[in-house]
Design a protein around this motif. Structure first.
Motif, PDB file in Angstrom:
ATOM      1  N   ARG A   8       0.738  -1.105   0.016  1.00 14.37           N
ATOM      2  CA  ARG A   8      -0.084   0.013   0.019  1.00 14.37           C
ATOM      3  C   ARG A   8       0.965   1.317  -0.007  1.00 14.37           C
ATOM      4  O   ARG A   8       0.462   2.396  -0.540  1.00 14.37           O
ATOM      5  N   ILE A   9       2.085   1.110   0.652  1.00 12.99           N
ATOM      6  CA  ILE A   9       2.967   2.229   0.677  1.00 12.99           C
ATOM      7  C   ILE A   9       3.841   2.241  -0.580  1.00 12.99           C
ATOM      8  O   ILE A   9       4.311   3.241  -1.005  1.00 12.99           O
ATOM      9  N   THR A  10       4.551   1.003  -0.849  1.00 13.70           N
ATOM     10  CA  THR A  10       5.555   1.018  -1.790  1.00 13.70           C
ATOM     11  C   THR A  10       5.120   0.845  -3.202  1.00 13.70           C
ATOM     12  O   THR A  10       6.057   0.657  -4.068  1.00 13.70           O
ATOM     13  N   LEU A  11       3.756   0.955  -3.524  1.00  5.49           N
ATOM     14  CA  LEU A  11       3.477   0.402  -5.189  1.00  5.49           C
ATOM     15  C   LEU A  11       4.241   1.373  -5.924  1.00  5.49           C
ATOM     16  O   LEU A  11       4.961   0.705  -6.935  1.00  5.49           O
ATOM     17  N   VAL A  12       4.235   2.711  -5.667  1.00  3.77           N
ATOM     18  CA  VAL A  12       4.562   3.572  -6.901  1.00  3.77           C
ATOM     19  C   VAL A  12       6.028   3.307  -6.708  1.00  3.77           C
ATOM     20  O   VAL A  12       6.765   3.298  -8.027  1.00  3.77           O
TER      21      VAL A  12
END
Lengths: 349, 261
Positions: A8-12
């Motif tokens: 959720r935090i690291t996708l980008v």
């Protein structure tokens, strides 16, 4: 502090790595050489980029619009506005298009809306330039042109008979939206250059920095090279004058090759222009960035100059430029563009 | 008949792994592709068989899913082999006239073998970590305004001015603030870069990005290659930066060494 892999935090962050990075492989054994980066862009558009574009309101509902356009639900005139977007000002004008060494004013309709400023070519339904209002960081009117400094440092130039009206409206619109626009901007030196060597009716079509091998000393000196609708010339920076001036008719051809300029400057790209200097031929040499673009540009002018066309009325074959400029020597046909100009002059006098 | 087999086949390449074990990882690939290794000398390509057509789609969910699977396969190979050089998404090795994709792949591995070995020794025993430093511009503006005597003076002077002159002063303050903000960002960059550099094996400066968070602005975006025992120390350094008011850190990983391949 612990690193995280929570998607959720690291996708980008992860997408950046997987789409842009990784081991580079020789291009001839992977699928479609040009295709790979394009696919990356395509995927990115499907993912991260969309949010940003939607945030600026530029791409909002774009997809739906295209679909409904295909279904013939909305007229062509409405397409370029976003849902709920309000036009504050609409005036005719032109945009100073610069890409690489290519320079030209392009004409269209300038629109200022509550979200963006853009100029559109009505016939082609093409947006030539646009910017969200919040990316305009500076603005200035000088010599009848409106200069806009954009958030990424680019400078856009617009012209219009109603330039003051546009300036006021842009200031109001950006002020209304709460964005701060700087009015004390410094334009790059390049913009402030003196072009007083141009004669009446002469316009610059290409320009850029270039070194020139000055004869008879045979020394490379810094300056700027120009192609106008009449000639190719080179401006010598230190003496502030044209040190090389060649009418286009005398240009015979050009090449680019890599060679050593001096013991210190090795393997530089050199743009050689071959020209008629009766009784013999001479070569003028230039060096700098984008030399291949210069060669292409000059090549296009030369080939255009030598193109023949048939007269639309009587069918006689003639040189294209002569046909457009002077009309047909056989039947007296004159290009409608020329004709209209003549008429306008008549009315004026 | 042989034409039917050779035309349109390709190998989807996930990564190059250190080691020459021939293994099958099963149908864990994109769209259920069966993933296996093709060893060549001391390295192996991790692939699945597919048509010579890139994976493309306008559906975000689908693409996201593919990318995640790509990452999981690289992870799996990473666990099995210990060292990998990951490929970017959609790297498809094709054949040629009368040449199988496998042949092309091996030819490339052979030609670049020494380069690959160098890269393997560079990343062995290390992982990539993303370090992004963001700040809250509103907090920073206040801080800078407090600490700059010039701005404080201007603000004081404004009070006694007429509205027109006051407006001009405000513009001046805004310009000054913007410059000071840029200076501050530069200063932070140099300081943090030095502190982080000490704890990592290699470092890559990536472009900062905007837009994925409304309030915060990214001032640094780094990819760091870190050996296992150093991660904690890097975490400590980042902890120290994170504690400062107005600063936020995004610390992600461990990733396979995408930026150092």
């Amino acid at each position: 502090m612990e690193p995280t892999r929570d998607s959720r935090i690291t996708l980008v962050d992860l997408l950046d790595r997987i789409l842009d990075k990784g081991l580079v492989i020789s291009a001839d054994i992977i699928i479609s050489v040009a295709g790979i980066p394009l696919i990356g862009v395509n995927l990115r558009a499907a993912l991260a980029g969309m949010e940003t574009m939607i945030k600026y309101g530029v791409m909002k509902d774009w997809d739906e619009k295209l679909r409904s356009r295909a279904a013939g639900e909305i007229t062509r005139e409405e397409i370029f506005l976003l849902p709920g977007e309000k036009v504050l000002l609409e005036i005719p004008g032109s945009f100073f298009h610069t890409e690489g060494i290519y320079v030209a004013w392009r004409y269209g309709q300038i629109y200022l809306t509550d979200r963006r400023l853009f100029i559109r070519h009505r016939e082609f339904n093409e947006v030539m330039f646009q910017t969200p209002l919040n990316e305009i960081t500076g603005l200035l009117v000088r010599d009848g042109a409106l200069y806009l400094v954009l958030a990424d440092g680019r400078i856009a130039r617009l012209r219009s008979p109603g330039i003051e009206k546009l300036e006021t409206a842009v200031k109001e619109a950006t002020g209304e939206a709460g964005f701060f626009v700087d009015e004390n901007i410094d334009l790059p030196i390049y913009e402030g250059e003196v072009l007083d060597f141009l004669s009446e009716g002469e316009t610059v079509t290409h320009r850029g920095k270039a070194w020139h091998l000055v004869s008879p000393e045979k020394i490379w000196k810094p300056g700027r090279i120009y192609i106008t609708n009449r000639r190719l010339c080179w401006w010598y920076d230190f003496e502030k004058r044209l040190a090389f001036d060649l009418p286009m008719e005398r240009v015979l051809g050009s090449t680019v090759e890599v060679r050593d300029l001096s013991p210190a400057l090795k393997k530089e790209r050199v743009f050689d222009v071959i020209y008629e200097a009766s009784p013999e031929r001479k070569i003028a040499s230039f060096s700098g960035e984008k030399m291949y673009e210069w060669e292409r540009a000059l090549g296009r002018i030369i080939s255009f100059r030598e193109r023949t066309e048939t007269c639309p009325r009587c069918g006689k074959t003639a040189n294209l430029l002569e046909l457009l400029e002077k009309g047909c020597g056989n039947c007296g046909w004159v290009s409608p563009v020329k004709d209209r100009k003549k008429q306008r002059i008549k009315i004026a006098t | 008949m042989s034409e039917e087999i050779t035309v349109g086949r390709s190998l989807y390449l996930y990564c190059i792994a250190g080691g020459n074990e021939k293994i099958n990882l099963g149908p864990i690939g994109i769209e259920g592709g069966r993933v296996y290794s093709i060893p060549h000398r001391e390295v192996s390509a991790i692939v699945h068989d597919c048509e010579a057509r890139p994976y493309e789609s306008g559906e975000a969910e689908k693409v996201k899913n593919w990318v995640m699977i790509h990452q999981q396969v690289v992870d799996t190979a990473w666990e099995r082999f210990g060292t990998v050089l990951p490929m970017s998404f959609d790297t498809l090795i094709v054949g040629g006239e009368g040449i199988e994709p496998e042949e092309n792949l091996k030819k490339w591995l052979q030609e670049d073998y020494e380069k690959l070995r160098e890269k393997f020794s560079h990343v062995r025993g290390k992982a990539e970590y993303g370090v992004q430093i963001l700040w809250d511009p509103r907090i920073m503006v206040d801080k800078i305004a407090e600490n700059s005597p010039e701005i404080r003076n201007l603000k004081e002077e404004v009070k006694s001015k007429s509205p027109g002159v006051a407006y001009m002063y405000e513009q001046k303050v805004k310009n000054l603030l913007r410059r000071e903000m840029e200076n501050k960002a530069d200063e932070y960059f140099k300081d943090f870069y030095q502190r982080i550099k000490k704890e990592v094996f290699d470092i890559h400066i990536d472009k900062t990005k905007k837009g994925d968070n409304e309030q915060l602005q990214m001032i640094m975006n780094l990819s760091c290659l870190v050996s296992g025992e150093k991660v904690e120390k890097l975490g400590d350094v980042l902890e120290g930066i994170n504690r400062e008011e107005g600063l936020h850190i995004r610390f992600t990983g461990p990733w396979p060494p995408y930026s150092f391949a």
